[in-house]
Design a protein around this motif. Structure first.
Motif, PDB file in Angstrom:
ATOM      1  N   TYR A  17      -4.266 -49.405  28.193  1.00  0.00           N
ATOM      2  CA  TYR A  17      -5.350 -48.577  28.739  1.00  0.00           C
ATOM      3  C   TYR A  17      -6.593 -48.690  27.859  1.00  0.00           C
ATOM      4  O   TYR A  17      -6.782 -47.901  26.951  1.00  0.00           O
ATOM      5  CB  TYR A  17      -4.869 -47.118  28.829  1.00  0.00           C
ATOM      6  CG  TYR A  17      -3.662 -46.983  29.724  1.00  0.00           C
ATOM      7  CD1 TYR A  17      -2.364 -47.048  29.207  1.00  0.00           C
ATOM      8  CD2 TYR A  17      -3.824 -46.829  31.104  1.00  0.00           C
ATOM      9  CE1 TYR A  17      -1.272 -46.952  30.040  1.00  0.00           C
ATOM     10  CE2 TYR A  17      -2.726 -46.725  31.935  1.00  0.00           C
ATOM     11  CZ  TYR A  17      -1.452 -46.795  31.395  1.00  0.00           C
ATOM     12  OH  TYR A  17      -0.359 -46.707  32.218  1.00  0.00           O
ATOM     13  N   PRO A  18      -7.437 -49.674  28.163  1.00  0.00           N
ATOM     14  CA  PRO A  18      -8.627 -49.846  27.328  1.00  0.00           C
ATOM     15  C   PRO A  18      -9.679 -48.784  27.630  1.00  0.00           C
ATOM     16  O   PRO A  18      -9.611 -48.092  28.658  1.00  0.00           O
ATOM     17  CB  PRO A  18      -9.137 -51.225  27.752  1.00  0.00           C
ATOM     18  CG  PRO A  18      -8.697 -51.351  29.179  1.00  0.00           C
ATOM     19  CD  PRO A  18      -7.353 -50.659  29.253  1.00  0.00           C
ATOM     20  N   SER A  19     -10.636 -48.670  26.755  1.00  0.00           N
ATOM     21  CA  SER A  19     -11.873 -47.935  27.032  1.00  0.00           C
ATOM     22  C   SER A  19     -12.904 -48.954  27.498  1.00  0.00           C
ATOM     23  O   SER A  19     -12.902 -50.109  27.042  1.00  0.00           O
ATOM     24  CB  SER A  19     -12.381 -47.219  25.784  1.00  0.00           C
ATOM     25  OG  SER A  19     -11.507 -46.185  25.416  1.00  0.00           O
ATOM     26  N   PHE A  49     -17.084 -49.864  28.494  1.00  0.00           N
ATOM     27  CA  PHE A  49     -18.440 -49.533  28.077  1.00  0.00           C
ATOM     28  C   PHE A  49     -19.455 -50.420  28.795  1.00  0.00           C
ATOM     29  O   PHE A  49     -19.169 -51.561  29.154  1.00  0.00           O
ATOM     30  CB  PHE A  49     -18.626 -49.772  26.570  1.00  0.00           C
ATOM     31  CG  PHE A  49     -17.624 -49.079  25.688  1.00  0.00           C
ATOM     32  CD1 PHE A  49     -16.369 -49.621  25.465  1.00  0.00           C
ATOM     33  CD2 PHE A  49     -17.951 -47.887  25.073  1.00  0.00           C
ATOM     34  CE1 PHE A  49     -15.447 -48.990  24.644  1.00  0.00           C
ATOM     35  CE2 PHE A  49     -17.036 -47.241  24.246  1.00  0.00           C
ATOM     36  CZ  PHE A  49     -15.783 -47.797  24.030  1.00  0.00           C
ATOM     37  N   LYS A  82     -20.030 -44.904  29.020  1.00  0.00           N
ATOM     38  CA  LYS A  82     -18.656 -45.312  28.765  1.00  0.00           C
ATOM     39  C   LYS A  82     -17.694 -44.476  29.596  1.00  0.00           C
ATOM     40  O   LYS A  82     -18.049 -43.395  30.088  1.00  0.00           O
ATOM     41  CB  LYS A  82     -18.317 -45.172  27.281  1.00  0.00           C
ATOM     42  CG  LYS A  82     -18.301 -43.748  26.759  1.00  0.00           C
ATOM     43  CD  LYS A  82     -17.948 -43.731  25.276  1.00  0.00           C
ATOM     44  CE  LYS A  82     -17.940 -42.304  24.720  1.00  0.00           C
ATOM     45  NZ  LYS A  82     -17.648 -42.292  23.253  1.00  0.00           N
ATOM     46  N   THR A 139     -13.321 -43.637  29.364  1.00  0.00           N
ATOM     47  CA  THR A 139     -12.177 -43.876  28.488  1.00  0.00           C
ATOM     48  C   THR A 139     -10.832 -43.776  29.177  1.00  0.00           C
ATOM     49  O   THR A 139      -9.801 -44.039  28.549  1.00  0.00           O
ATOM     50  CB  THR A 139     -12.218 -42.909  27.296  1.00  0.00           C
ATOM     51  OG1 THR A 139     -12.173 -41.581  27.799  1.00  0.00           O
ATOM     52  CG2 THR A 139     -13.487 -43.113  26.483  1.00  0.00           C
ATOM     53  N   ALA A 187     -12.641 -51.960  24.826  1.00  0.00           N
ATOM     54  CA  ALA A 187     -11.948 -51.791  23.557  1.00  0.00           C
ATOM     55  C   ALA A 187     -10.493 -51.544  23.884  1.00  0.00           C
ATOM     56  O   ALA A 187     -10.180 -50.616  24.633  1.00  0.00           O
ATOM     57  CB  ALA A 187     -12.532 -50.615  22.780  1.00  0.00           C
ATOM     58  N   ASN A 188      -9.609 -52.407  23.341  1.00  0.00           N
ATOM     59  CA  ASN A 188      -8.197 -52.244  23.696  1.00  0.00           C
ATOM     60  C   ASN A 188      -7.445 -51.462  22.637  1.00  0.00           C
ATOM     61  O   ASN A 188      -7.970 -51.147  21.566  1.00  0.00           O
ATOM     62  CB  ASN A 188      -7.550 -53.610  23.987  1.00  0.00           C
ATOM     63  CG  ASN A 188      -7.420 -54.486  22.742  1.00  0.00           C
ATOM     64  OD1 ASN A 188      -7.465 -53.997  21.614  1.00  0.00           O
ATOM     65  ND2 ASN A 188      -7.246 -55.769  22.965  1.00  0.00           N
ATOM     66  N   THR A 189      -6.210 -51.172  22.923  1.00  0.00           N
ATOM     67  CA  THR A 189      -5.434 -50.305  22.039  1.00  0.00           C
ATOM     68  C   THR A 189      -5.042 -50.996  20.741  1.00  0.00           C
ATOM     69  O   THR A 189      -4.491 -50.360  19.847  1.00  0.00           O
ATOM     70  CB  THR A 189      -4.178 -49.795  22.765  1.00  0.00           C
ATOM     71  OG1 THR A 189      -3.484 -50.913  23.324  1.00  0.00           O
ATOM     72  CG2 THR A 189      -4.558 -48.844  23.881  1.00  0.00           C
ATOM     73  N   ILE A 233     -10.760 -46.113  19.898  1.00  0.00           N
ATOM     74  CA  ILE A 233     -11.333 -47.046  20.865  1.00  0.00           C
ATOM     75  C   ILE A 233     -12.233 -46.336  21.868  1.00  0.00           C
ATOM     76  O   ILE A 233     -12.935 -46.977  22.637  1.00  0.00           O
ATOM     77  CB  ILE A 233     -10.247 -47.839  21.608  1.00  0.00           C
ATOM     78  CG1 ILE A 233      -9.395 -46.922  22.489  1.00  0.00           C
ATOM     79  CG2 ILE A 233      -9.395 -48.621  20.639  1.00  0.00           C
ATOM     80  CD1 ILE A 233      -8.493 -47.681  23.448  1.00  0.00           C
ATOM     81  N   THR A 234     -12.260 -45.028  21.829  1.00  0.00           N
ATOM     82  CA  THR A 234     -13.162 -44.308  22.727  1.00  0.00           C
ATOM     83  C   THR A 234     -14.512 -44.058  22.089  1.00  0.00           C
ATOM     84  O   THR A 234     -15.432 -43.589  22.759  1.00  0.00           O
ATOM     85  CB  THR A 234     -12.563 -42.948  23.125  1.00  0.00           C
ATOM     86  OG1 THR A 234     -12.480 -42.121  21.958  1.00  0.00           O
ATOM     87  CG2 THR A 234     -11.172 -43.111  23.717  1.00  0.00           C
ATOM     88  N   GLN A 288     -20.013 -47.288  19.395  1.00  0.00           N
ATOM     89  CA  GLN A 288     -20.442 -48.094  18.261  1.00  0.00           C
ATOM     90  C   GLN A 288     -21.968 -48.158  18.236  1.00  0.00           C
ATOM     91  O   GLN A 288     -22.607 -48.300  19.276  1.00  0.00           O
ATOM     92  CB  GLN A 288     -19.883 -49.511  18.370  1.00  0.00           C
ATOM     93  CG  GLN A 288     -18.372 -49.562  18.261  1.00  0.00           C
ATOM     94  CD  GLN A 288     -17.871 -50.983  18.191  1.00  0.00           C
ATOM     95  OE1 GLN A 288     -17.955 -51.658  17.173  1.00  0.00           O
ATOM     96  NE2 GLN A 288     -17.352 -51.450  19.290  1.00  0.00           N
TER      97      GLN A 288
END
Lengths: 111, 114
Positions: free
Chosen positions: A30-32, A34, A49, A51, A93-95, B99-100, B103
């Protein structure tokens, strides 16, 4: 491996037109997700974003919904302005604490 | 609040040399990531540091290495430079290891390898 694919540009629109920039992703878990934007002469900055699945990110009139069933995170804006001219990057962004960006879509809005 | 800063702005090196790029994180941020952005491409993730330890790495060879210092500033070192290493190098900091998290990117260092 994980990846992000976004619509190739450049995209040119008239002011007040509707904008869609497509973004799809490949990731385990479950990536976030953006959207980053780079205005001319400036650095990358976060636009919005999401999440988790079905979340909607929004900012400055832009929106994107995290769709797990279609692995998509398309960027939309109902009425673009000249000031929205920029390069837009979809990213995940992955886990595993790894980050992946798309190749960027250049948008030019003409008056 | 001071943003992310990077030095130098531009750098020219020759093939085979070594280079060190520097990044100062935004105040209060303990996580830093480095990216390589070739012309016309999106940023490619090199690695991430959290509290002085490497915490995630992209598909880059070991000649790309990094350091994070107790004040959370950071360095990217590249050994045995190759022509393909010519790119804009970006660092980005965030306030926590998640990851949330958002940046915040610096302006980048433009490296040219001749």
């Amino acid at each position: 491996g994980d990846s992000v694919t976004q619509m190739e540009g450049p995209v040119t629109l008239s002011e007040e037109a509707f904008l869609t920039i497509n973004c799809t992703y490949t990731a385990t878990g479950y990536p976030s997700l953006f959207w980053y934007v780079q205005y001319p002469g400036e650095g990358l900055q976060l636009l919005l974003k999401a999440t988790k699945a079905d979340d909607k990110g929004s900012n400055k009139g832009f929106e994107a919904t995290y769709r797990k069933e279609t692995t998509s995170f398309h960027l939309e804006k109902g009425s673009v302005q000249v000031s929205d001219s920029a390069v837009y990057f979809c990213a995940l962004a992955n886990t595993g604490n790894q980050f992946y960006f798309g190749t960027g879509t250049s948008l030019t809005v003409i008056p | 609040e001071t943003g992310v800063t990077q030095s130098p702005t531009h750098l020219i090196k020759t093939r085979g040399q070594q280079v060190t790029l520097r990044c100062s994180s935004q105040s209060g941020h303990n996580t830093v990531s480095w990216y390589q952005q070739a012309l016309g491409q999106g940023p490619q993730f090199i690695f991430q540091y959290y509290r002085e330890e490497e915490n995630g790495r992209g598909n880059f060879p070991p000649r790309f290495s990094g350091l994070q210092f107790p004040n959370y500033s950071s360095e990217l070192n590249v050994n045995a430079l190759e022509l393909d290493d010519s790119a804009l190098y970006l660092c980005a900091s965030s306030s926590r290891l998640s990851i949330t998290d958002t940046q915040y990117f610096g302006p980048g260092t433009r490296l040219t390898v001749l």
